[in-house]
Design a protein around this motif. Structure first.
Motif, PDB file in Angstrom:
ATOM      1  N   ARG A 153      25.074 116.441  85.429  1.00 49.20           N
ATOM      2  CA  ARG A 153      24.982 115.876  84.066  1.00 49.20           C
ATOM      3  C   ARG A 153      26.196 115.006  83.765  1.00 49.20           C
ATOM      4  NH1 ARG A 153      23.685 121.172  82.470  1.00 49.20           N
ATOM      5  NH2 ARG A 153      25.716 121.299  81.438  1.00 49.20           N
ATOM      6  N   GLU A 154      27.362 115.495  84.163  1.00 45.37           N
ATOM      7  CA  GLU A 154      28.603 114.771  83.871  1.00 45.37           C
ATOM      8  C   GLU A 154      28.623 113.397  84.525  1.00 45.37           C
ATOM      9  OE1 GLU A 154      33.282 115.912  83.655  1.00 45.37           O
ATOM     10  OE2 GLU A 154      32.189 116.609  85.416  1.00 45.37           O
ATOM     11  N   VAL A 155      28.350 113.333  85.836  1.00 44.68           N
ATOM     12  CA  VAL A 155      28.415 112.032  86.517  1.00 44.68           C
ATOM     13  C   VAL A 155      27.284 111.118  86.083  1.00 44.68           C
ATOM     14  CG1 VAL A 155      29.725 112.833  88.518  1.00 44.68           C
ATOM     15  CG2 VAL A 155      27.247 112.823  88.613  1.00 44.68           C
ATOM     16  N   LEU A 156      26.097 111.670  85.801  1.00 43.18           N
ATOM     17  CA  LEU A 156      25.004 110.818  85.324  1.00 43.18           C
ATOM     18  C   LEU A 156      25.333 110.237  83.952  1.00 43.18           C
ATOM     19  CD1 LEU A 156      21.784 112.719  86.454  1.00 43.18           C
ATOM     20  CD2 LEU A 156      22.776 110.640  87.420  1.00 43.18           C
ATOM     21  N   ALA A 157      25.958 111.037  83.105  1.00 43.91           N
ATOM     22  CA  ALA A 157      26.347 110.525  81.790  1.00 43.91           C
ATOM     23  C   ALA A 157      27.373 109.409  81.926  1.00 43.91           C
ATOM     24  CB  ALA A 157      26.906 111.653  80.924  1.00 43.91           C
ATOM     25  N   LEU A 158      28.353 109.602  82.779  1.00 42.23           N
ATOM     26  CA  LEU A 158      29.411 108.601  82.930  1.00 42.23           C
ATOM     27  C   LEU A 158      28.912 107.329  83.614  1.00 42.23           C
ATOM     28  CD1 LEU A 158      32.325 110.979  83.975  1.00 42.23           C
ATOM     29  CD2 LEU A 158      32.056 109.807  81.784  1.00 42.23           C
ATOM     30  N   VAL A 159      28.090 107.479  84.642  1.00 42.61           N
ATOM     31  CA  VAL A 159      27.642 106.311  85.411  1.00 42.61           C
ATOM     32  C   VAL A 159      26.426 105.656  84.775  1.00 42.61           C
ATOM     33  CG1 VAL A 159      26.704 105.553  87.634  1.00 42.61           C
ATOM     34  CG2 VAL A 159      28.627 107.137  87.571  1.00 42.61           C
ATOM     35  N   ASP A 160      25.370 106.434  84.528  1.00 45.69           N
ATOM     36  CA  ASP A 160      24.105 105.850  84.072  1.00 45.69           C
ATOM     37  C   ASP A 160      24.066 105.580  82.574  1.00 45.69           C
ATOM     38  OD1 ASP A 160      23.132 105.815  86.616  1.00 45.69           O
ATOM     39  OD2 ASP A 160      21.975 107.655  86.435  1.00 45.69           O
ATOM     40  N   ILE A 161      24.717 106.390  81.794  1.00 48.90           N
ATOM     41  CA  ILE A 161      24.647 106.195  80.343  1.00 48.90           C
ATOM     42  C   ILE A 161      25.804 105.338  79.837  1.00 48.90           C
ATOM     43  CG2 ILE A 161      24.674 107.365  78.107  1.00 48.90           C
ATOM     44  CD1 ILE A 161      23.249 109.733  79.541  1.00 48.90           C
ATOM     45  N   LEU A 162      27.035 105.673  80.259  1.00 47.26           N
ATOM     46  CA  LEU A 162      28.191 104.911  79.783  1.00 47.26           C
ATOM     47  C   LEU A 162      28.496 103.693  80.646  1.00 47.26           C
ATOM     48  CD1 LEU A 162      30.567 107.802  78.738  1.00 47.26           C
ATOM     49  CD2 LEU A 162      29.175 106.342  77.279  1.00 47.26           C
ATOM     50  N   GLY A 163      27.905 103.618  81.823  1.00 48.46           N
ATOM     51  CA  GLY A 163      28.077 102.437  82.663  1.00 48.46           C
ATOM     52  C   GLY A 163      29.413 102.323  83.360  1.00 48.46           C
ATOM     53  N   ARG A 173      32.118 102.592  86.412  1.00 47.78           N
ATOM     54  CA  ARG A 173      32.048 102.376  87.852  1.00 47.78           C
ATOM     55  C   ARG A 173      32.370 103.677  88.575  1.00 47.78           C
ATOM     56  NH1 ARG A 173      34.664  97.400  86.194  1.00 47.78           N
ATOM     57  NH2 ARG A 173      33.213  95.689  86.551  1.00 47.78           N
ATOM     58  N   TYR A 174      31.905 103.764  89.829  1.00 56.74           N
ATOM     59  CA  TYR A 174      32.128 104.971  90.611  1.00 56.74           C
ATOM     60  C   TYR A 174      33.621 105.307  90.714  1.00 56.74           C
ATOM     61  CZ  TYR A 174      27.257 104.815  92.160  1.00 56.74           C
ATOM     62  OH  TYR A 174      25.891 104.809  92.208  1.00 56.74           O
ATOM     63  N   GLN A 175      34.443 104.298  90.966  1.00 61.81           N
ATOM     64  CA  GLN A 175      35.874 104.551  91.131  1.00 61.81           C
ATOM     65  C   GLN A 175      36.506 105.033  89.828  1.00 61.81           C
ATOM     66  OE1 GLN A 175      37.494 104.557  94.162  1.00 61.81           O
ATOM     67  NE2 GLN A 175      38.981 105.622  92.902  1.00 61.81           N
ATOM     68  N   GLU A 176      36.058 104.497  88.697  1.00 63.52           N
ATOM     69  CA  GLU A 176      36.561 104.967  87.401  1.00 63.52           C
ATOM     70  C   GLU A 176      36.232 106.440  87.207  1.00 63.52           C
ATOM     71  OE1 GLU A 176      36.383 101.558  84.074  1.00 63.52           O
ATOM     72  OE2 GLU A 176      34.433 102.073  84.935  1.00 63.52           O
ATOM     73  N   VAL A 177      35.004 106.804  87.532  1.00 63.80           N
ATOM     74  CA  VAL A 177      34.579 108.197  87.388  1.00 63.80           C
ATOM     75  C   VAL A 177      35.376 109.080  88.345  1.00 63.80           C
ATOM     76  CG1 VAL A 177      32.634 109.793  87.596  1.00 63.80           C
ATOM     77  CG2 VAL A 177      32.290 107.543  86.581  1.00 63.80           C
ATOM     78  N   ALA A 178      35.579 108.598  89.565  1.00 62.37           N
ATOM     79  CA  ALA A 178      36.351 109.361  90.553  1.00 62.37           C
ATOM     80  C   ALA A 178      37.770 109.615  90.047  1.00 62.37           C
ATOM     81  CB  ALA A 178      36.385 108.618  91.883  1.00 62.37           C
ATOM     82  N   ASP A 179      38.391 108.583  89.482  1.00 61.78           N
ATOM     83  CA  ASP A 179      39.744 108.742  88.949  1.00 61.78           C
ATOM     84  C   ASP A 179      39.757 109.700  87.766  1.00 61.78           C
ATOM     85  OD1 ASP A 179      40.612 106.945  90.854  1.00 61.78           O
ATOM     86  OD2 ASP A 179      40.665 105.233  89.480  1.00 61.78           O
ATOM     87  N   LEU A 180      38.765 109.578  86.915  1.00 59.73           N
ATOM     88  CA  LEU A 180      38.677 110.434  85.731  1.00 59.73           C
ATOM     89  C   LEU A 180      38.509 111.900  86.111  1.00 59.73           C
ATOM     90  CD1 LEU A 180      38.281 110.597  82.570  1.00 59.73           C
ATOM     91  CD2 LEU A 180      35.855 110.512  83.072  1.00 59.73           C
ATOM     92  N   LEU A 181      37.644 112.162  87.077  1.00 61.67           N
ATOM     93  CA  LEU A 181      37.345 113.541  87.469  1.00 61.67           C
ATOM     94  C   LEU A 181      38.245 114.052  88.589  1.00 61.67           C
ATOM     95  CD1 LEU A 181      33.441 113.370  87.432  1.00 61.67           C
ATOM     96  CD2 LEU A 181      34.979 114.122  85.610  1.00 61.67           C
TER      97      LEU A 181
END
Length: 180
Positions: free
Chosen positions: A118-128, A130-138
């Protein structure tokens, strides 16, 4: 420790007018500049970074403020781009609008996913993001983000597509390739 905290705090307080002036120069908005300064100071105090010299605090704080400003600008740009694409997609597919039942089914299926998915889908698919941004965030690798997004999408699809429909999809006859 306590002495260094209050020493840093006093030095930071002296830098506030300069930080505000720099923030206004960056963004052109006094209210936003105040928010930038506040966030930079908060990050500085939370970092509890041991600087080698007292003179290092000033450039470091300015760098923190600058980096935070550009990070926020980049996030806004990505969100704006995502929503523009989303509006375009919705307008192109307006005749294919979802029924309220479908919306409820999607939300219910989404809620049954694991927290990681849910977390990665929300960040990538809903908030748009990038993968690297999500990787850094998490604080995980971008490969892990890609894997979680892929598995989360697959899990969501399998929850939405019942076993009977999945079977139909698997029984599709494929045409053989033409031989030259």
């Amino acid at each position: 420790m306590l002495r260094s905290f209050f020493g840093s705090r006093k030095r930071i307080e002296k830098l506030i007018p300069d930080l505000k002036a720099y923030a206004v120069a960056l963004c052109g908005d006094r209210d936003l500049a105040d928010d930038l300064v506040q966030e930079a100071i908060t990050r500085a105090l939370e970092a509890n970074k041991a600087l080698k010299a007292a003179d290092d605090l000033r450039p470091w704080l300015f760098r923190v403020l600058r980096n935070y400003y550009f990070d926020e600008q980049r996030k806004r740009s990505v969100r704006r781009e995502y929503f523009t694409q989303e509006k375009r997609w919705v307008s192109e597919n307006s005749e294919q609008s979802l029924d309220p039942e479908d919306i409820i089914a999607i939300k219910d299926a989404y809620e049954t996913l694991s927290a990681d998915h849910r977390e990665v889908l929300a960040l990538v698919d809903i908030l748009g993001m990038r993968y690297q941004e999500v990787a850094d965030l998490l604080d995980i690798s971008s490969g892990t983000v890609m894997s979680r997004v892929s598995r989360g999408r697959q899990a969501l699809l399998s929850k939405l597509v019942g076993p009977s429909q999945k079977q139909k999809r698997d029984n599709v006859v494929k045409f053989p390739l033409e031989k030259s």
